[in-house]
Design a protein around this motif. Structure first.
Motif, mmCIF file in Angstrom:
data_model
loop_
_atom_site.group_PDB
_atom_site.id
_atom_site.type_symbol
_atom_site.label_atom_id
_atom_site.label_comp_id
_atom_site.label_asym_id
_atom_site.label_seq_id
_atom_site.Cartn_x
_atom_site.Cartn_y
_atom_site.Cartn_z
ATOM 1 N N LEU A 94 35.597 27.123 33.013
ATOM 2 C CA LEU A 94 36.820 27.211 32.220
ATOM 3 C C LEU A 94 37.695 28.371 32.663
ATOM 4 O O LEU A 94 38.911 28.267 32.683
ATOM 5 C CB LEU A 94 36.464 27.384 30.735
ATOM 6 C CG LEU A 94 35.668 26.222 30.110
ATOM 7 C CD1 LEU A 94 35.192 26.600 28.707
ATOM 8 C CD2 LEU A 94 36.524 24.960 30.052
ATOM 9 N N ASN A 95 37.074 29.489 32.972
ATOM 10 C CA ASN A 95 37.819 30.670 33.416
ATOM 11 C C ASN A 95 36.839 31.614 34.104
ATOM 12 O O ASN A 95 35.724 31.224 34.422
ATOM 13 C CB ASN A 95 38.559 31.332 32.233
ATOM 14 C CG ASN A 95 37.605 31.702 31.101
ATOM 15 O OD1 ASN A 95 36.568 32.315 31.346
ATOM 16 N ND2 ASN A 95 37.927 31.321 29.875
ATOM 17 N N MET A 96 37.274 32.845 34.331
ATOM 18 C CA MET A 96 36.453 33.812 35.090
ATOM 19 C C MET A 96 35.035 33.986 34.547
ATOM 20 O O MET A 96 34.097 34.179 35.304
ATOM 21 C CB MET A 96 37.132 35.189 35.059
ATOM 22 C CG MET A 96 38.452 35.232 35.765
ATOM 23 S SD MET A 96 38.245 35.629 37.491
ATOM 24 C CE MET A 96 38.132 37.406 37.401
ATOM 25 N N ARG A 97 34.933 33.967 33.214
ATOM 26 C CA ARG A 97 33.635 34.277 32.617
ATOM 27 C C ARG A 97 32.988 33.132 31.852
ATOM 28 O O ARG A 97 31.910 33.309 31.300
ATOM 29 C CB ARG A 97 33.779 35.452 31.628
ATOM 30 C CG ARG A 97 34.004 36.761 32.298
ATOM 31 C CD ARG A 97 33.929 37.898 31.311
ATOM 32 N NE ARG A 97 34.179 39.138 32.020
ATOM 33 C CZ ARG A 97 33.250 39.830 32.654
ATOM 34 N NH1 ARG A 97 32.003 39.447 32.623
ATOM 35 N NH2 ARG A 97 33.555 40.927 33.307
ATOM 36 N N PRO A 140 37.013 43.469 33.442
ATOM 37 C CA PRO A 140 35.840 43.882 32.674
ATOM 38 C C PRO A 140 35.610 43.030 31.426
ATOM 39 O O PRO A 140 36.550 42.458 30.883
ATOM 40 C CB PRO A 140 36.128 45.330 32.301
ATOM 41 C CG PRO A 140 37.211 45.776 33.212
ATOM 42 C CD PRO A 140 37.983 44.550 33.605
ATOM 43 N N ASN A 141 34.369 42.998 31.012
ATOM 44 C CA ASN A 141 33.940 42.299 29.801
ATOM 45 C C ASN A 141 34.847 42.636 28.629
ATOM 46 O O ASN A 141 35.270 43.770 28.493
ATOM 47 C CB ASN A 141 32.546 42.846 29.432
ATOM 48 C CG ASN A 141 31.568 41.744 29.262
ATOM 49 O OD1 ASN A 141 31.928 40.578 29.280
ATOM 50 N ND2 ASN A 141 30.326 42.112 29.100
ATOM 51 N N GLY A 142 35.094 41.652 27.798
ATOM 52 C CA GLY A 142 35.828 41.969 26.586
ATOM 53 C C GLY A 142 37.313 41.746 26.731
ATOM 54 O O GLY A 142 37.966 41.323 25.814
ATOM 55 N N LYS A 143 37.874 42.014 27.936
ATOM 56 C CA LYS A 143 39.296 41.726 28.154
ATOM 57 C C LYS A 143 39.412 40.224 28.425
ATOM 58 O O LYS A 143 38.480 39.603 28.911
ATOM 59 C CB LYS A 143 39.803 42.511 29.368
ATOM 60 C CG LYS A 143 39.433 43.987 29.320
ATOM 61 C CD LYS A 143 40.658 44.878 29.323
ATOM 62 C CE LYS A 143 40.305 46.304 29.044
ATOM 63 N NZ LYS A 143 39.831 47.028 30.213
ATOM 64 N N SER A 144 40.597 39.667 28.154
ATOM 65 C CA SER A 144 40.702 38.225 28.364
ATOM 66 C C SER A 144 40.756 37.927 29.847
ATOM 67 O O SER A 144 41.299 38.694 30.634
ATOM 68 C CB SER A 144 41.915 37.668 27.658
ATOM 69 O OG SER A 144 43.048 38.224 28.234
ATOM 70 N N ALA A 145 40.146 36.809 30.229
ATOM 71 C CA ALA A 145 40.049 36.485 31.649
ATOM 72 C C ALA A 145 41.054 35.404 32.004
ATOM 73 O O ALA A 145 41.259 34.499 31.249
ATOM 74 C CB ALA A 145 38.651 35.997 31.961
#
Ligand code: TMP
Length: 254
Positions: free
Chosen positions: A74-77, A249-254
């Motif tokens: 779906l996206n980066m993460r 980084p984790n937590g920010k939108s990807a």
């Protein structure tokens, strides 16, 4: 994103309710643990790499007829996956002696095994995921005989296929761990490959100099963990477009 319903949070991933019934969204975190949570860390960019590497490997396995939970990235993460009931076993396949089998059987790390060895561990962190025999699996009903047969035959096919795929890019597939799930389709139930396949769940050694390109770099404080994962991705031809690996980084939108 935060409004989605969280179904489960594990050590390296969060599972959210998916857009359709029977689907989930797997979110790959940067968190790493080893030795059953005794050692913890955050490796910036690991989740992005594992999402891509697992997508790549699962997609190729689907092409050779291994049923997997992977639907699409779906996206980066995040990736969309089929919801399954996880079979409470870790299925480990080893080609070369490393890790716990060396301690248990007194083998030297790096020794070639006489043939691929498949082991089962009970998924239970409190007990440290102990190795169990097929007798235990049958007696306690953790998986049925057909499920065991399916898991072993799929694991050996995965081993053959991934060993070749990694050898082609000068990486030795030393060992790996798979998880399987029960996928309910109407009144049918099928065993499919679940979880992830990534340098978190495999041992990968450079064929030329033996350099470890996997989570042992974290377990043993060898440094360069994310660089090693990125090297695996680069060799497989994933994320070619971003040599600097623009990782959010984790937590920010990807
Ligand atoms: P082991 O040598 O520690 O038993 O690990 C064998 C393989 O399984 C190795 O590639 C790491 C992977 N593994 C996991 O992915 N999760 C686990 O919890 C464990 C114990 C191993």
């Amino acid at each position: 994103m935060s409004r989605r319903k969280k179904i489960y949070e594990g050590k390296a991933k969060i599972l959210y309710e998916g857009p359709e019934k029977g689907t989930l969204v797997a979110h790959f975190k940067d968190d790493a643990t080893a030795f059953n949570n005794e050692k913890k860390g955050t490796l910036e960019g690991k989740g992005v790499l594992n999402n891509r590497i697992s997508e790549y490997l699962m997609s190729h396995l689907a092409k050779i007829g291994i049923p997997t939970h992977f639907i699409k990235r779906l996206n980066m993460r995040e990736q969309l996956i089929r919801q399954v009931e996880i079979i409470p076993l870790e299925v480990i396949c080893r080609n070369i002696a490393a890790g716990s089998i060396c301690k248990r059987l007194g083998l030297e790390e790096g020794a070639a095994l006489p043939r691929p060895i498949v082991e089962f561990c009970l998924k239970n962190d409190d007990l440290g995921d102990p190795v169990v025999s097929e007798e235990h699996v049958a007696a306690f009903g953790w998986a049925g005989p057909q499920e065991m047969e399916d898991m072993v035959s799929m694991t050996l096919r995965v081993n053959d296929f991934l060993s070749g795929m990694f050898a082609a890019v000068n990486i030795r597939l030393v060992d790996f761990k798979l998880e399987f799930g029960r996928h309910y389709e109407g009144d049918m139930v099928r065993t499919i490959l679940a979880d992830e396949i990534s340098p978190d769940s495999c041992r990968l050694w450079d064929l030329r100099d033996g350099k470890k390109l996997d989570k042992d770099r974290f377990r043993r404080d060898l440094g360069g963990v994310v660089d090693a994962y990125a090297e695996v991705a680069r060799r497989l031809g994933i994320m070619k477009e971003s040599p600097a690996l623009k990782i959010i980084p984790n937590g920010k939108s990807a």
